[in-house]
Scaffold this motif. Structure first.
Motif, PDB file in Angstrom:
ATOM      1  N   UNK B   2       0.867  -1.183   0.000  1.00  0.00           N
ATOM      2  CA  UNK B   2       0.000   0.000   0.000  1.00  0.00           C
ATOM      3  C   UNK B   2       0.896   1.222   0.000  1.00  0.00           C
ATOM      4  N   UNK B   3       0.675   2.090  -1.002  1.00  0.00           N
ATOM      5  CA  UNK B   3       1.526   3.269  -1.121  1.00  0.00           C
ATOM      6  C   UNK B   3       0.638   4.490  -1.119  1.00  0.00           C
ATOM      7  N   UNK B   4       0.903   5.410  -0.191  1.00  0.00           N
ATOM      8  CA  UNK B   4       0.101   6.634  -0.164  1.00  0.00           C
ATOM      9  C   UNK B   4       1.035   7.811  -0.343  1.00  0.00           C
ATOM     10  N   UNK B   5       0.728   8.658  -1.320  1.00  0.00           N
ATOM     11  CA  UNK B   5       1.623   9.779  -1.596  1.00  0.00           C
ATOM     12  C   UNK B   5       0.860  11.092  -1.653  1.00  0.00           C
ATOM     13  N   UNK B   6       1.295  12.038  -0.872  1.00  0.00           N
ATOM     14  CA  UNK B   6       0.755  13.412  -0.876  1.00  0.00           C
ATOM     15  C   UNK B   6      -0.766  13.448  -0.869  1.00  0.00           C
ATOM     16  N   UNK B   7      -1.359  12.703   0.039  1.00  0.00           N
ATOM     17  CA  UNK B   7      -2.806  12.572   0.039  1.00  0.00           C
ATOM     18  C   UNK B   7      -3.464  13.728   0.786  1.00  0.00           C
ATOM     19  N   UNK B   8      -4.409  14.371   0.113  1.00  0.00           N
ATOM     20  CA  UNK B   8      -5.205  15.445   0.729  1.00  0.00           C
ATOM     21  C   UNK B   8      -6.670  15.088   0.610  1.00  0.00           C
ATOM     22  N   UNK B   9      -7.424  15.469   1.647  1.00  0.00           N
ATOM     23  CA  UNK B   9      -8.872  15.342   1.512  1.00  0.00           C
ATOM     24  C   UNK B   9      -9.527  16.559   2.142  1.00  0.00           C
ATOM     25  N   UNK B  10     -10.304  17.248   1.341  1.00  0.00           N
ATOM     26  CA  UNK B  10     -11.007  18.426   1.842  1.00  0.00           C
ATOM     27  C   UNK B  10     -12.496  18.228   1.605  1.00  0.00           C
ATOM     28  N   UNK B  11     -13.282  18.454   2.661  1.00  0.00           N
ATOM     29  CA  UNK B  11     -14.737  18.387   2.482  1.00  0.00           C
ATOM     30  C   UNK B  11     -15.266  19.779   2.220  1.00  0.00           C
ATOM     31  N   UNK B  12     -16.041  19.909   1.170  1.00  0.00           N
ATOM     32  CA  UNK B  12     -16.592  21.201   0.804  1.00  0.00           C
ATOM     33  C   UNK B  12     -18.052  21.239   1.228  1.00  0.00           C
ATOM     34  N   UNK B  13     -18.385  22.199   2.092  1.00  0.00           N
ATOM     35  CA  UNK B  13     -19.798  22.352   2.441  1.00  0.00           C
ATOM     36  C   UNK B  13     -20.191  23.796   2.257  1.00  0.00           C
ATOM     37  N   UNK B  14     -20.974  24.055   1.227  1.00  0.00           N
ATOM     38  CA  UNK B  14     -21.313  25.417   0.854  1.00  0.00           C
ATOM     39  C   UNK B  14     -20.037  26.265   0.805  1.00  0.00           C
ATOM     40  N   UNK B  15     -19.866  27.180   1.788  1.00  0.00           N
ATOM     41  CA  UNK B  15     -18.651  27.987   1.663  1.00  0.00           C
ATOM     42  C   UNK B  15     -17.562  27.668   2.689  1.00  0.00           C
ATOM     43  N   UNK B  16     -17.869  26.690   3.564  1.00  0.00           N
ATOM     44  CA  UNK B  16     -16.809  26.290   4.482  1.00  0.00           C
ATOM     45  C   UNK B  16     -16.138  25.031   3.944  1.00  0.00           C
ATOM     46  N   UNK B  55     -13.882   6.158  -0.709  1.00  0.00           N
ATOM     47  CA  UNK B  55     -13.986   7.607  -0.797  1.00  0.00           C
ATOM     48  C   UNK B  55     -12.871   8.072  -1.721  1.00  0.00           C
ATOM     49  N   UNK B  56     -13.114   9.206  -2.363  1.00  0.00           N
ATOM     50  CA  UNK B  56     -12.117   9.684  -3.319  1.00  0.00           C
ATOM     51  C   UNK B  56     -11.304  10.812  -2.699  1.00  0.00           C
ATOM     52  N   UNK B  57      -9.997  10.814  -2.899  1.00  0.00           N
ATOM     53  CA  UNK B  57      -9.174  11.892  -2.355  1.00  0.00           C
ATOM     54  C   UNK B  57      -9.370  13.192  -3.139  1.00  0.00           C
ATOM     55  N   UNK B  58      -8.977  14.315  -2.519  1.00  0.00           N
ATOM     56  CA  UNK B  58      -9.032  15.582  -3.252  1.00  0.00           C
ATOM     57  C   UNK B  58      -7.810  15.713  -4.138  1.00  0.00           C
ATOM     58  N   UNK B  59      -6.711  15.182  -3.663  1.00  0.00           N
ATOM     59  CA  UNK B  59      -5.544  15.049  -4.531  1.00  0.00           C
ATOM     60  C   UNK B  59      -4.599  14.048  -3.898  1.00  0.00           C
ATOM     61  N   UNK B  60      -3.611  13.614  -4.658  1.00  0.00           N
ATOM     62  CA  UNK B  60      -2.673  12.618  -4.143  1.00  0.00           C
ATOM     63  C   UNK B  60      -2.972  11.247  -4.701  1.00  0.00           C
ATOM     64  N   UNK B  61      -2.191  10.276  -4.281  1.00  0.00           N
ATOM     65  CA  UNK B  61      -2.232   8.969  -4.909  1.00  0.00           C
ATOM     66  C   UNK B  61      -2.342   7.877  -3.865  1.00  0.00           C
ATOM     67  N   UNK B  62      -3.114   6.868  -4.135  1.00  0.00           N
ATOM     68  CA  UNK B  62      -3.091   5.666  -3.314  1.00  0.00           C
ATOM     69  C   UNK B  62      -2.916   4.478  -4.247  1.00  0.00           C
ATOM     70  N   UNK B  63      -1.870   3.709  -4.036  1.00  0.00           N
ATOM     71  CA  UNK B  63      -1.659   2.533  -4.870  1.00  0.00           C
ATOM     72  C   UNK B  63      -1.831   1.286  -4.024  1.00  0.00           C
ATOM     73  N   UNK B  64      -2.696   0.391  -4.471  1.00  0.00           N
ATOM     74  CA  UNK B  64      -2.837  -0.908  -3.811  1.00  0.00           C
ATOM     75  C   UNK B  64      -2.220  -1.925  -4.758  1.00  0.00           C
TER      76      UNK B  64
END
Ligand SMILES: Nc1ncnc2c1ncn2[C@@H]1O[C@H](COP(=O)(O)OP(=O)(O)OP(=O)(O)O)[C@@H](O)[C@H]1O
Ligand SMILES: [Mg+2]
Lengths: 392, 228, 322
Positions: B2-16, B55-64
């Motif tokens: 399992x390789x995780x690289x530069x993984x970001x996750x941001x939840x967007x709710x209206x303006x927050x 779930x999908x990341x906002x950016x970055x990579x996950x390799x299985x």
């Protein structure tokens, strides 16, 4: 197929969640029952009618005066025999006999019992009748409806007809016609041709009309023209015209029903759409869980659509079978009155069972296609449930 | 593995917008047992669901095993999940109206195997998780420990290489929790890659786990604790 | 109101077409949105949403396709049932010919089914790639098909509302029979050269199919389809009807001939459609499919065999040819 785990799971789901589907199934069965009953009745009527028409002569001619049919001279039949291509010329005597009260009338049909062709046409009606004894005295065969009416008026054995000359003519009731012929035979009185002439007031050499056949359909137009040219006061009617006018009538009745049915159908689709859009949070969690456990959107769609298809199928079978029993075994009480109401028939009619592919496919298209169309989008919406739901 | 690289996750709710995972980098080798530790809200569940492709990341990579699970079409991601990943959830997540056996069967159904092959695998897995004596019982009639073992059997039935557990002991008493850790140990001995997200102190010094990764507000805190 | 519109099969048929169109319209609107915003490399939530919506388009199209296939059969049946309502019509040929919209409608239906099978093929390969490689191609086919289906719906309604039940139409013997001096066959063929060409083309189709010569195969199969139509109407059909003057592609759909027409036309068209689509995708997407070759071979061989059997059986029974 039964060995397939997917179907195993599908049946499991259907069975365990049967209470969820029961409402939809009940509504579906009711709708299908109504639809199938009406279509069964109309196709059965049409079928009987076509069968009746089948044994009718291809053409019928009669004398007209002022646009009304008049007694046709028997000599015309000889003229017909001289035209090449015409076969089976058969003069016919029939007409309505009104009872004193004028409230009721029955159809008198005169039959030349010694004529082969006439026999063939009425074969079904006079199947089990001993002709010899029948002919020894003035007697007649009557339909179920006629017999009932006469018995009600205390004529059990015979009836005294009043001829147009003012004489009474006693005719013995020989036998009733077989019940399966009720649709046409119900209000019929069948008697020898000369007797019918007398009662209806035709002269020795007069008949009601003359039927004949033209075996080669390519010659129909030509013969039509030739026969029309024989006399100035002849009316020629061919079978196809008669059939067409009946077809139009039945189409009209069925069509009006179907258009009314469309209102019911759109309500049904709306209900389905809402019912399938209303997804419990619990169900969403289940679908999310399936997805988390490695089911693809495709798999979930397949499961849900097959589930829908099973419900459609189960309802289809139930609805059609109950309608079949209602119409063909119990003779469609209530609905029959709507269909045949106002006609001179009593409730003794039996519908001939016809279950043709065309009726079934029509039922399929007007029920299953809208059903599946209505749930397609809600089902898709369920199938794309976020698998993350399972983690929460 | 399992390789995780530069993984970001941001939840967007209206303006927050809330950033739940913030530049995660992680390499997990075949056969490793990783423990993700962190307080509630630190992003453990989010990270686990990304690993499983739920779930999908906002950016970055996950390799299985070399496959970029978050960027695969659903058909492939699901297949990968079905074949390679076994999941154990916080709330067991069983189908209450189905029996234990039927629950365990679920991950194998889309595989196209016939029912005999599936039954065989289910039996094996039930034995492994020590729950075969209850196989015809309804899931809703089970005790917490039995539910957990059913969930384990379900996670193992497709013989996956990777086992992901989200708070596996949160709803168990101490005895059952220890039992669960025993089963994990067995799985570890079988060579499975295991990732456990938890804040249960029982996991602090399990003998077979070589790595504990502390998480805080969506980042991996420096100074990874290694038991050796 | 037109009497034809009261005919039950016509109501059912038009309603079904209408419902399917509404579904397709929804799919079409979604498709446009998806096509505009599609960017597979993107990690935006929008892209993930679009991928899910593409599933709706796929589901709707597959459903519509299967229904359209059944509806074509139902259409044939509906038209046949109208024959008894229209003066002069003996079978569907006259009804189709009752106004100038009938034949284009039928041709359009066959074309749409072809387009939809092509879509299914491309979709099949698209879902097999890890980056939805053929997504754009697939969507464009869908768009074009949607336009065709819109025209079809309009034609459906125009056709059925413009049938005059009192205006006598010709029956099939008038429509397909030989007019004096005029040869109805294409390329100046006569019956024997038509038959030679029929069997030769069939051999060529099988040969090119087995040797994977896609381009040649497409040409051969289209020609075969064309020639087979004439061969059935002007030669094999007369053996089905057992009457040398009866030339009609529709009468064989009736019960009197055991509905053999359905079997005949379905095997010919389905076989050709699958074959041509495989060949097109082989050329275009460079994707080969072994299974389809077997299916195409059996369908087309079945067709040729069925046709020939009618002739052979007639010969055995009567000792002469028509
Ligand atoms: N769909 C969402 N929308 C907005 N915020 C979310 C969403 N899902 C999770 N979060 C936020 O992400 C953060 C991390 O959540 P996550 O469930 O990963 O935490 P956790 O470490 O598993 O906590 P716990 O130990 O309580 O399970 C939380 O602050 C949560 O509010
Ligand atoms: Mg959590």
């Amino acid at each position: 197929m039964l060995n397939n785990a997917f179907f195993h799971f599908l049946t499991l789901q259907l069975f365990k969640e049967r209470s969820k589907h029961i409402g939809i199934i009940i509504i579906s069965v009711l709708i299908l029952f109504l639809l199938s009953s009406v279509l069964f009745i109309s196709s059965s009527l049409r079928h009987s009618l076509n069968e009746t028409l089948q044994v009718q002569p291809d053409f019928v001619i009669s004398k007209v005066q002022g646009g009304e049919n008049r007694a046709t001279p028997l000599t015309w039949s000889n003229e017909l025999l001289n035209i090449y291509g015409i076969t089976h010329v058969s003069p016919r005597v029939y007409g309505r006999y009104f009872f004193k009260s004028k409230a009721k009338s029955f159809l008198i049909v005169g039959v030349d019992f010694l004529d082969e062709q006439a026999h063939k046409n009425l074969q079904k009606l006079i199947e089990n009748i001993d002709i010899k004894t029948f002919l020894t005295q003035n007697s007649m065969l009557v339909g179920e409806g006629v017999k009932e009416y006469l018995a009600h008026n205390f004529y059990d054995k015979s009836y005294n007809f009043l001829t147009p000359k003012g004489e009474f003519k006693t005719v013995k009731i020989f036998q009733t016609l077989p019940t399966k012929t009720n649709l046409i035979g119900n209000d019929m009185m069948i008697m020898p041709m000369d007797l019918a002439r007398e009662i209806l007031g035709y002269g020795e050499d007069e008949v009601t009309d003359i039927g004949f056949n033209v075996p080669n359909p390519d010659e129909w137009t030509m013969i039509n023209d030739k026969v029309s040219a024989l006399h100035y006061d002849v009316r020629v009617v061919n079978k196809k015209e008669v059939q067409q006018s009946y077809e139009h009538l039945y189409n009209y009745k069925g069509g009006v029903f179907l258009m009314l049915f469309l209102i019911l159908l759109s309500t049904f689709m709306l209900i389905l759409y809402q019912r399938y859009s209303m997804v419990h949070s619990n169900e969403r969690r289940h679908i999310g869980l399936l997805r988390a456990l490695g089911w693809s959107i495709h798999d979930v769609l397949k499961l849900k659509l097959l589930e829908t298809l099973s419900i459609v199928f189960i309802s289809f079978i139930l609805g059609v079978v109950t309608a079949y029993i209602y119409v063909f075994i119990f003779s469609a009480p209530l609905l029959k009155e709507l269909f045949l109401g106002g006609q001179n028939l009593t409730s003794t009619i039996k519908f001939t069972p016809v279950l043709d592919f065309s009726v079934l496919s029509s039922i399929f298209f007007i029920y299953a296609l809208p059903f599946i169309s209505a749930v397609l989008i809600p089902v898709w919406r369920v199938a794309i449930t976020d698998p993350k739901e399972a983690m929460l | 593995m399992i390789q995780i690289e530069n993984l970001y996750k941001t939840f967007q709710h209206e303006n927050t917008s809330t950033t739940v995972l913030n530049n995660i980098n992680l390499h997990i080798q075949q056969g490793e047992c990783i423990i993700l530790k962190g307080v509630s809200g630190s992003g453990k569940t989010t990270l686990l669901s990304m690993m499983a492709g739920l779930d999908k990341p906002s950016s970055g990579k996950i390799l299985i095993e070399g496959e970029p699970i978050s960027k695969l079409p659903d058909l492939f991601a699901s297949q990968l999940r079905a074949k390679k990943i076994g999941m154990i959830f916080q709330h067991f997540n069983l189908f209450d109206h189905l029996s234990v056996r039927e629950n365990v069967m679920i991950p194998l159904i889309p595989s196209g195997l016939n029912i005999n092959e599936i039954n065989q695998k289910v039996t094996q897995s039930l034995n492994l998780a020590n729950i075969s004596h209850k196989k015809e019982a309804l899931a809703s009639h089970l005790s917490g420990g039995e539910k957990q073992r059913t969930a384990i059997a379900r996670a193992l039935v497709a013989n996956p290489n990777i086992i992901l557990c989200d708070e596996p002991t949160a709803n168990l008493d101490r005895t059952n929790s220890l039992l669960f850790i025993e089963i994990l140990k067995e799985l570890h001995n079988l060579g499975k890659t295991i990732v456990v997200a938890t804040h249960d102190p029982l996991f602090d010094n399990v003998s077979f786990s070589n790595t504990i990764i502390p998480m805080q507000e969506g980042t991996i805190v420096e100074g990874t604790v290694v038991n050796e | 109101m037109n009497e034809i519109l009261f005919s039950n099969p016509v109501i059912v048929y038009l309603l079904s077409e209408l419902i399917l169109f509404v579904l397709l319209l929804i799919a079409f609107i979604i498709s446009i949105r998806v096509l505009i915003h599609w960017d597979f490399e993107s990690f935006s939530p929008l892209q993930f949403k679009l991928e899910q919506q593409a599933y709706l388009v796929t589901t709707i199209t597959l459903f519509v396709f299967s229904m359209k296939f059944l509806l074509l059969l139902y259409f044939a049946f509906t038209v046949d049932s109208l024959a008894s309502l229209i003066a002069g019509a003996m079978c569907s040929a006259g009804v189709i010919d009752a106004n100038e919209y009938g034949s284009p409608l039928l041709a359009l239906k066959l074309l749409i089914l072809f387009g939809l099978t092509l879509w299914i093929w491309v979709n099949f390969y698209d879902l097999r790639t890890k980056n939805y490689q053929w997504f754009k191609e697939k969507s464009w086919i869908f768009m074009v098909m949607f336009i065709f289906i819109t025209i079809e719906l309009l034609l459906d309604f125009t056709y059925f509302t413009h049938i005059d039940t009192h205006q006598p139409v010709s029956c099939c013997s008038a429509l397909f029979g030989q007019l004096e001096g005029a040869n109805p066959l294409p390329f100046g063929l006569n019956i024997s050269t038509l038959l030679i060409l029929f069997y030769l083309l069939f051999a060529l189709v099988i040969l090119t199919l087995l040797t994977h010569q896609s381009l040649l195969y497409i040409v051969a199969n289209i020609l075969f389809l064309y020639i087979a139509y004439f061969a059935v109407v002007y030669f094999f059909g007369t053996y089905i009807y057992e009457l040398p003057t009866h030339k009609c592609p529709f009468c064989m759909l009736q019960k009197e001939y055991h509905y053999v027409g359905y079997l005949l036309w379905i095997s010919l068209f389905l076989g050709s459609y699958i074959g041509i689509n495989s060949a097109i995708t082989a050329l275009w997407l460079k994707e080969e499919n072994q299974a389809s070759i077997k299916i195409v071979m059996s369908l087309l061989s079945f067709f040729v065999l069925l046709c020939s059997t009618y002739v052979a059986v007639y010969y055995f029974k009567n000792g002469v040819l028509l």
